[in-house]
Design an enzyme around this catalytic site. Sequence first.
Site, PDB file in Angstrom:
ATOM      1  N   HIS A  90      90.581  -5.666 111.337  1.00  0.00           N
ATOM      2  CA  HIS A  90      90.689  -6.470 112.575  1.00  0.00           C
ATOM      3  C   HIS A  90      89.577  -6.087 113.575  1.00  0.00           C
ATOM      4  O   HIS A  90      89.863  -5.659 114.709  1.00  0.00           O
ATOM      5  CB  HIS A  90      92.075  -6.304 113.209  1.00  0.00           C
ATOM      6  CG  HIS A  90      92.469  -7.469 114.071  1.00  0.00           C
ATOM      7  ND1 HIS A  90      93.741  -7.964 114.156  1.00  0.00           N
ATOM      8  CD2 HIS A  90      91.735  -8.248 114.917  1.00  0.00           C
ATOM      9  CE1 HIS A  90      93.785  -8.972 115.002  1.00  0.00           C
ATOM     10  NE2 HIS A  90      92.563  -9.171 115.480  1.00  0.00           N
TER      11      HIS A  90
ATOM     12  N   GLU B 157     100.117  -6.009 110.327  1.00  0.00           N
ATOM     13  CA  GLU B 157      99.098  -5.005 110.651  1.00  0.00           C
ATOM     14  C   GLU B 157      99.730  -3.858 111.435  1.00  0.00           C
ATOM     15  O   GLU B 157     100.596  -4.107 112.259  1.00  0.00           O
ATOM     16  CB  GLU B 157      98.006  -5.634 111.528  1.00  0.00           C
ATOM     17  CG  GLU B 157      97.104  -6.563 110.787  1.00  0.00           C
ATOM     18  CD  GLU B 157      96.137  -7.283 111.731  1.00  0.00           C
ATOM     19  OE1 GLU B 157      95.868  -6.776 112.846  1.00  0.00           O
ATOM     20  OE2 GLU B 157      95.659  -8.363 111.347  1.00  0.00           O
TER      21      GLU B 157
ATOM     22  N   ARG C 218      94.350 -14.797 112.470  1.00  0.00           N
ATOM     23  CA  ARG C 218      95.518 -13.938 112.670  1.00  0.00           C
ATOM     24  C   ARG C 218      96.234 -13.732 111.343  1.00  0.00           C
ATOM     25  O   ARG C 218      96.295 -14.639 110.519  1.00  0.00           O
ATOM     26  CB  ARG C 218      96.521 -14.598 113.618  1.00  0.00           C
ATOM     27  CG  ARG C 218      96.348 -14.250 115.068  1.00  0.00           C
ATOM     28  CD  ARG C 218      96.656 -12.779 115.365  1.00  0.00           C
ATOM     29  NE  ARG C 218      96.489 -12.487 116.776  1.00  0.00           N
ATOM     30  CZ  ARG C 218      95.327 -12.166 117.367  1.00  0.00           C
ATOM     31  NH1 ARG C 218      94.228 -12.072 116.652  1.00  0.00           N
ATOM     32  NH2 ARG C 218      95.270 -11.914 118.658  1.00  0.00           N
TER      33      ARG C 218
HETATM   34  C1  DGY Z   1      91.722 -11.649 119.785  1.00  0.00           C
HETATM   35  O1  DGY Z   1      91.056 -11.614 120.821  1.00  0.00           O
HETATM   36  O2  DGY Z   1      92.711 -12.354 119.640  1.00  0.00           O
HETATM   37  C2  DGY Z   1      91.265 -10.756 118.683  1.00  0.00           C
HETATM   38  O3  DGY Z   1      91.995 -10.899 117.530  1.00  0.00           O
HETATM   39  C3  DGY Z   1      91.298  -9.315 119.155  1.00  0.00           C
HETATM   40  O4  DGY Z   1      90.209  -8.715 118.587  1.00  0.00           O
END
Ligand code: DGY
Length: 325
Positions: A285, A267, A238
Amino acid sequence: MKPKVLVTREVFDEVLEYLSQHFEVTSNQSDVPFNPETLAVRLSDKQGALITLSDRIDEALLARCAKLKAVCNIAVGYNNIDLEACTKAKVMATNTPGVLDDTTGDFTWTLILSTARRLTEAESYLRKGEWDGWKLKQFLGLDVHHATLGIFGLGRIGQVVARRAVGFEMNVIYHDVRRAAPEVEQVCRAGFVNKDELLAQADIVTLHVPYSSVTHHLIGKQELERMKPSAILINASRGGVVDDAALISALRSGTIAGAGLDVFENEPKFNPGFLPLKNVVLAPHIASSSKATRLKMAMLAAQNLVAALTGEKPPNLLNPAGNPH
Ligand code: DGY
């Protein structure tokens, strides 16, 4: 009368068909993210929502959505949802664990290999017509085989990444808030170390932790300075787990050799300081983005929504106290 639900972003037709069997569905197939005001207006008469990480579910929004009973994230990470506020408002929240581990693990390896071997930098040189022949010292990279892989977070995705390291005959070390069970360490062939040891020993540092106030800027200036100057940093977890401004200055000054990033602070408006840097591989992402996996994620979120609004316990309920059943 069928319950009303909102699908906040574009999803596959199969998912809409499945939801339509149970609900009156409004969907945002134009895929333009709703701003908080529009989201609140669109949700105000709905009992449920299929949402994504671009939708913030917080106290202010919930106060305007009295009929809402469930918000089902199409993602495993759920830092876009204030769970405490959901529980207080008796709104069930769910995520999609399990179905994206392998695909995200694969993409982590895409970032590891392309960063270590400077693929995007070399490709852009070739595309610009700058290649004038083979050179012994051209695009010298970092060997991945037999290197030390340092994994922050040996959860489901961290374990996938560790298991794939066997083929590269790597030395795998990890750090986590809790040490993994001996069977997990054995399958992953991973040894537990503390945070400083991981940073000092790893040739490749890869992050697989959820974002929270505890993991905010887990990797900042000090941590980058503890890494080897030849090491690379990989982040497919993240944005916010890494201090992007500190990383940009570490990449500029050669504190570390490179980075491979799928996620960023703020983002999609990420720090433009990354753009001129040659030693960073950037992706928007997409770590979980294979066709099969994104369909599984959306379907699982839809199944959670159907369960939540038909009196069943959703399979991936994050806040059992928010369940009125
Ligand atoms: C998640 O599932 O948390 C991913 O970052 C989304 O692609």
